[in-house]
Scaffold this motif. Structure first.
Motif: not given
Length: 296
Positions: A127-148
């Motif tokens: 998210a910090m890398l995205a701030i200078p570019l004015g971008i928001r990060v949408a984090y999605e949990g895949l239904s086959w994700g290892r932990t999330i």
């Protein structure tokens, strides 16, 4: 006569076959004014990234978001540094298109830690890398994700990361495949939901990760075309009630649709958008039946 604008709804380019410009034109003819872009649209464009981004700008369509950064979080050492480089490149591509949302999916890698605090720390870095570019990060949990693999856990790590431009990406397929109770949506701040992707599928159960992956990548259908119409309507109504006022995009991976004319597929998406806008959100009791398509 121009098609009625479908405000608040968009299509994913991954649903359609053909060159980027043709996809954008088909979406516009169907009445859509926004588009969820894939990095592959830019990377495979004959004119390169700059030409693809120029095509998006020339179309006048607003980017809903840009996808997808995979397996970023939870890695260490050389794997972590490699993924940071990939993330920086994808953020630059995202910015080039004018998109303000980058979709990042939960890791499936066996090399990734299952420590939620470490995962949150990596997401904060992204998210910090995205701030200078004015971008928001949408984090999605895949239904086959290892932990999330459910949105409840992805919301947990987003809260732990505590970064204003990091929020949730919700995908109806993963919610229904994982059978996550929709009551859990009441615990989420609607202002931190940055993207909602909608699709359905043709069977009730996806008991294994392998079946979820196969269905998700080859046989999704548009909202109202599958067997989860009532649940999908309930999802949209619940989001409305908690105060979500953001975009909906149809993320429909379907091998059959890849073999059909662009306008045929875009028309199916249009019928889904009208079903959601007219039958679900404007009626006290949503229609639970399968979306009826015109007879041929």
């Amino acid at each position: 006569m121009a098609a009625r604008p479908l405000d608040g709804y968009g299509m994913d380019t991954i649903t359609l076959a053909g060159p980027l410009e043709a996809k954008l034109e088909a979406m516009q003819r169907a009445g859509f004014s926004q588009v969820m872009l894939s990095a592959r649209d830019l990377a495979t464009h004959p004119g390169g990234v700059a030409a693809a981004a120029a095509a998006v700008r020339a179309s006048g369509m607003r980017p809903t978001g840009f996808q997808v950064l995979r397996d970023f979080e939870g890695l260490s050492g050389h794997l972590h540094h490699y993924k940071v480089d990939i993330a920086k490149a994808m953020l630059e591509m995202c910015a080039a298109t004018g998109s303000r949302v980058l979709l990042a999916c939960s890791s499936t890698s066996r090399h990734a830690t299952q420590d939620l605090d470490a995962i949150a720390q990596d997401l904060r870095k992204l998210a910090m890398l995205a701030i200078p570019l004015g971008i928001r990060v949408a984090y999605e949990g895949l239904s086959w994700g290892r932990t999330i693999n459910e949105f409840t856990t992805s919301w947990d790590v987003v809260c732990r990361a505590d970064c204003p431009n990091l929020g949730l990406g919700l995908d109806s397929f993963h919610i229904f495949a994982a059978k996550t109770p929709l009551d859990a949506l009441d615990e989420i701040d609607p202002g931190r939901i940055f993207l909602v992707q909608l699709s359905d599928f043709m069977w009730n159960e996806t008991p294994t990760f392998e079946e979820r992956m196969t269905t998700a990548r080859t046989f999704r259908v548009f909202p109202g075309e599958g067997v989860h119409s009532e649940q999908l309507a309930d999802l949209v109504l619940r989001l409305e009630r908690i105060g979500y006022r953001g975009d909906y995009s149809f993320e429909v991976f379907n091998d059959d649709y890849q073999q059909l004319p662009l306008d045929v597929v875009a028309a199916r998406a249009r019928r889904s958008a009208l079903w959601l806008a007219d039958d679900v959100l404007r009626r006290p009791v949503p229609l639970p039946s399968q979306l009826k398509l015109p007879k041929r």
